[in-house]
Design an enzyme around this catalytic site. Structure first.
Site, PDB file in Angstrom:
ATOM      1  N   ASN A 185       0.685  -1.108  -0.056  1.00  0.00           N
ATOM      2  CA  ASN A 185      -0.047   0.064   0.139  1.00  0.00           C
ATOM      3  C   ASN A 185       0.898   1.293  -0.132  1.00  0.00           C
ATOM      4  OD1 ASN A 185       0.637   0.667   2.881  1.00  0.00           O
ATOM      5  ND2 ASN A 185      -0.475  -1.266   3.290  1.00  0.00           N
TER       6      ASN A 185
ATOM      7  N   ASP B 147      -4.348  -6.236   5.479  1.00  0.00           N
ATOM      8  CA  ASP B 147      -5.254  -7.229   5.798  1.00  0.00           C
ATOM      9  C   ASP B 147      -5.233  -8.373   5.614  1.00  0.00           C
ATOM     10  OD1 ASP B 147      -6.378  -5.003   7.526  1.00  0.00           O
ATOM     11  OD2 ASP B 147      -7.563  -4.141   6.056  1.00  0.00           O
TER      12      ASP B 147
ATOM     13  N   LYS C 134       8.017 -17.189 -10.879  1.00  0.00           N
ATOM     14  CA  LYS C 134       7.459 -16.075 -11.430  1.00  0.00           C
ATOM     15  C   LYS C 134       6.288 -16.369 -12.343  1.00  0.00           C
ATOM     16  CE  LYS C 134       8.511 -11.895 -14.036  1.00  0.00           C
ATOM     17  NZ  LYS C 134       9.304 -11.298 -15.197  1.00  0.00           N
TER      18      LYS C 134
ATOM     19  N   PRO D  45      -3.125 -11.655  10.407  1.00  0.00           N
ATOM     20  CA  PRO D  45      -3.318 -11.490  12.043  1.00  0.00           C
ATOM     21  C   PRO D  45      -3.410  -9.921  12.061  1.00  0.00           C
ATOM     22  CG  PRO D  45      -0.965 -12.151  11.678  1.00  0.00           C
ATOM     23  CD  PRO D  45      -1.817 -12.427  10.238  1.00  0.00           C
ATOM     24  N   ASP D  46      -4.499  -9.802  12.929  1.00  0.00           N
ATOM     25  CA  ASP D  46      -4.496  -8.140  13.434  1.00  0.00           C
ATOM     26  C   ASP D  46      -3.263  -8.072  14.763  1.00  0.00           C
ATOM     27  OD1 ASP D  46      -5.213  -5.709  14.631  1.00  0.00           O
ATOM     28  OD2 ASP D  46      -7.259  -5.970  13.937  1.00  0.00           O
ATOM     29  N   ILE D  47      -2.625  -7.284  14.458  1.00  0.00           N
ATOM     30  CA  ILE D  47      -1.358  -7.459  15.274  1.00  0.00           C
ATOM     31  C   ILE D  47      -1.819  -6.281  16.567  1.00  0.00           C
ATOM     32  CG2 ILE D  47       1.146  -6.427  15.910  1.00  0.00           C
ATOM     33  CD1 ILE D  47       1.483  -6.730  12.906  1.00  0.00           C
TER      34      ILE D  47
ATOM     35  N   PHE E 259      -4.112   3.441  15.181  1.00  0.00           N
ATOM     36  CA  PHE E 259      -4.339   4.435  13.838  1.00  0.00           C
ATOM     37  C   PHE E 259      -5.361   4.243  13.053  1.00  0.00           C
ATOM     38  CE2 PHE E 259      -1.478   8.096  13.495  1.00  0.00           C
ATOM     39  CZ  PHE E 259      -0.812   8.071  14.631  1.00  0.00           C
TER      40      PHE E 259
ATOM     41  N   LYS F 168     -13.525   1.190  15.802  1.00  0.00           N
ATOM     42  CA  LYS F 168     -12.250   0.690  15.924  1.00  0.00           C
ATOM     43  C   LYS F 168     -11.726   0.339  17.278  1.00  0.00           C
ATOM     44  CE  LYS F 168     -10.535   0.670  11.773  1.00  0.00           C
ATOM     45  NZ  LYS F 168     -10.199   1.070  10.598  1.00  0.00           N
TER      46      LYS F 168
ATOM     47  N   LYS G  52     -11.155  -3.303  18.964  1.00  0.00           N
ATOM     48  CA  LYS G  52      -9.843  -3.747  19.005  1.00  0.00           C
ATOM     49  C   LYS G  52      -9.526  -3.519  20.641  1.00  0.00           C
ATOM     50  CE  LYS G  52      -8.171  -3.016  14.461  1.00  0.00           C
ATOM     51  NZ  LYS G  52      -7.105  -3.215  13.653  1.00  0.00           N
TER      52      LYS G  52
HETATM   53  O1  C5P Z   1      -8.497  -2.311  11.179  1.00  0.00           O
HETATM   54  P1  C5P Z   1      -7.628  -1.271  10.550  1.00  0.00           P
HETATM   55  O2  C5P Z   1      -6.840  -1.829   9.789  1.00  0.00           O
HETATM   56  O3  C5P Z   1      -8.427  -0.083   9.900  1.00  0.00           O
HETATM   57  O4  C5P Z   1      -7.064  -0.797  11.771  1.00  0.00           O
HETATM   58  C1  C5P Z   1      -5.774  -0.009  11.861  1.00  0.00           C
HETATM   59  C2  C5P Z   1      -5.061  -0.065  13.192  1.00  0.00           C
HETATM   60  O5  C5P Z   1      -4.686  -1.490  13.459  1.00  0.00           O
HETATM   61  C3  C5P Z   1      -3.753   0.253  12.979  1.00  0.00           C
HETATM   62  O6  C5P Z   1      -3.248   0.914  14.235  1.00  0.00           O
HETATM   63  C4  C5P Z   1      -2.784  -0.687  12.579  1.00  0.00           C
HETATM   64  O7  C5P Z   1      -1.526  -0.429  12.607  1.00  0.00           O
HETATM   65  C5  C5P Z   1      -3.260  -1.671  13.229  1.00  0.00           C
HETATM   66  N1  C5P Z   1      -3.467  -3.043  12.372  1.00  0.00           N
HETATM   67  C6  C5P Z   1      -2.769  -4.108  12.951  1.00  0.00           C
HETATM   68  N2  C5P Z   1      -2.629  -5.231  12.278  1.00  0.00           N
HETATM   69  C7  C5P Z   1      -3.402  -5.436  11.049  1.00  0.00           C
HETATM   70  C8  C5P Z   1      -4.252  -4.561  10.741  1.00  0.00           C
HETATM   71  C9  C5P Z   1      -4.201  -3.339  11.348  1.00  0.00           C
HETATM   72  O8  C5P Z   1      -1.964  -3.921  13.879  1.00  0.00           O
HETATM   73  N3  C5P Z   1      -3.422  -6.582  10.682  1.00  0.00           N
END
Ligand code: C5P
Length: 401
Positions: free
Chosen positions: A210, A279, A289, A305-307, A323, A337, A341
């Site tokens: 991105n 995501d 390739k 994974p959502d860190i 953020f 959010k 979270k």
């Molecule tokens: O859900 P979204 O991606 O909009 O959330 C943004 C926040 O979650 C940011 O703080 C981003 O660094 C964190 N994030 C994360 N791991 C992910 C997706 C988002 O830590 N896979």
């Protein structure tokens, strides 16, 4: 831009072509409310006249150790007493060598040895002089002696060469000085920051990423370090330099970033998730390739994974800051959010406005409501965010104890 009102500064000017930038620096410091006392070496006077600095600082300029007309014949001691800092800009290789060895054979070097205040040095020299082993040794010695180095930067040099050794710009030196003198908001606090984009491989040469530049995350890491924190920065691929005093760990994919965060999170008091983590990732990246065959190609994606959510759900989580880059309905999305979270603070901005830009504006959402941080360069915005985080972190800490 950070101000340093009523600070009393000795500005030492040594003999390099960058001395003209010291005139600009004098003006910048005065504009920010500092009282500037300029001291010049003999060589500096070959580049800029004392009258220039006198006019810009509004103070008489000192050049001689034993000036017969000066009312105070112990200038090398008197000049540094009651001062908040000495800044040497430009500092030549020769002057740095003198400082490293404690020589005191002219007014400026003598007052550095006799000082009772911090010393900050902004080097300016040709790239070969900067790279010279003697200069390297001297700079390391100064670091061991507790002298703060401001720069140098890399770029075009007055001699026509290109490389490391350019003096920082006046505003950068003034910012660094203000940060150095500011009260420390996070002394010894351990801060973990994620920054930049992630890159999810499709095949060995292609991938999904991105447009995040990493500028905001790096600015936050820098601001936290300036506030006295011990900062670990887990960075996706960016072209940015590591901020001074920050330890960086590189990651490419979201999973690598997650692993790096897992390694460091137990030692973190505050976690700031600024990275634009992908995501989704290709479910089965190809080993070779992909060849073009004219037919439609389907790449199956699976969720990453959502860190941040994982860190916030740990048994004893650090103070978490998320953020939210939203393209619409900022407040509703950011609040949603924050709850989903389970993080105490979310900093939201408009994605189309913030990504890759040098300036931004933020709206902070926490238990007390919303706080707007007006449009500013990301460095300034990051300092304000860190000040807000420090306030909330301080209160959370007090509630626990
Ligand atoms: O859900 P979204 O991606 O909009 O959330 C943004 C926040 O979650 C940011 O703080 C981003 O660094 C964190 N994030 C994360 N791991 C992910 C997706 C988002 O830590 N896979």
């Amino acid at each position: 831009m950070a101000d340093a009102p009523h600070r009393k500064i000795v500005l030492g000017v040594t003999g390099g072509i960058a001395a003209y930038k010291a005139a600009e620096l004098t003006r910048e410091l005065v504009r920010r409310g500092c009282d500037v006392q300029v001291v010049m070496t003999e060589a500096a006077r070959g580049f800029v006249t004392p009258e220039t600095f006198q006019a810009l600082s509004g103070n008489p300029v000192h050049t001689e150790m034993w000036a017969s007309r000066a009312p105070d014949t112990m200038a090398h001691i008197a000049l540094t007493r009651g001062r908040d800092a000495i800044v040497i800009a430009p500092a030549t290789a020769d002057f740095i060598a003198k400082l490293a060895h404690g020589f005191a054979d002219d007014l400026l070097s003598a007052l550095c040895v006799a000082r009772a205040c911090p010393l900050l040095v902004a080097p300016a020299m040709n790239r070969e002089m900067w790279a010279n082993p003697a200069t390297r040794r001297n700079v390391e010695q100064l670091a061991r002696d507790g002298v703060a180095m401001l720069g140098p930067a890399s770029g075009d040099q007055a001699c026509g060469e290109v490389g490391m050794g350019r003096m920082l710009e006046a505003a950068e030196i003034a910012d660094a000085l203000a940060a150095y003198l500011a009260p420390k908001l996070l002394p010894g606090v351990r801060v973990l920051v994620t920054a930049g984009p992630t890159f999810e491989a499709i095949d060995p040469v292609r991938g999904i990423t991105n447009r995040s530049s990493g500028k905001m995350g790096y600015a936050i890491a820098r601001a936290a370090a300036e506030a006295g924190a011990t900062v670990t920065l887990v960075s996706g691929p960016t072209g940015l330099a590591v901020p001074r005093g920050v330890r960086r760990t590189d990651a490419v994919s979201a999973r690598e970033m997650f692993e790096a965060v897992k390694r460091h999170v137990a030692q973190a008091d505050i976690f700031v998730a600024v990275a634009a983590v992908a995501d989704y990732r290709p479910a089965a990246p190809r080993a070779h390739k992909i060849k073009r065959d004219g037919r439609a190609l389907t790449v199956t994606l699976e969720p990453n994974p959502d860190i941040l959510a994982w860190v916030a759900r740990r048994p004893r989580p650090p103070f978490c800051v998320g953020f939210a880059a939203e393209s619409e309905d900022l407040a509703r999305n950011a609040e949603a959010k924050r709850r989903a979270k389970r993080v105490p603070l979310v900093a939201a901005n408009l994605a189309q406005d913030a990504i890759g830009a040098d300036e931004s504006e933020l709206v902070l959402f926490d238990d007390e409501g919303r706080h707007e941080l007006a449009r500013a360069p990301k460095d300034a915005l990051a300092r304000r965010l860190i000040a807000h985080v420090a306030r909330l972190y301080g209160r959370a800490g007090k509630r626990k104890s």
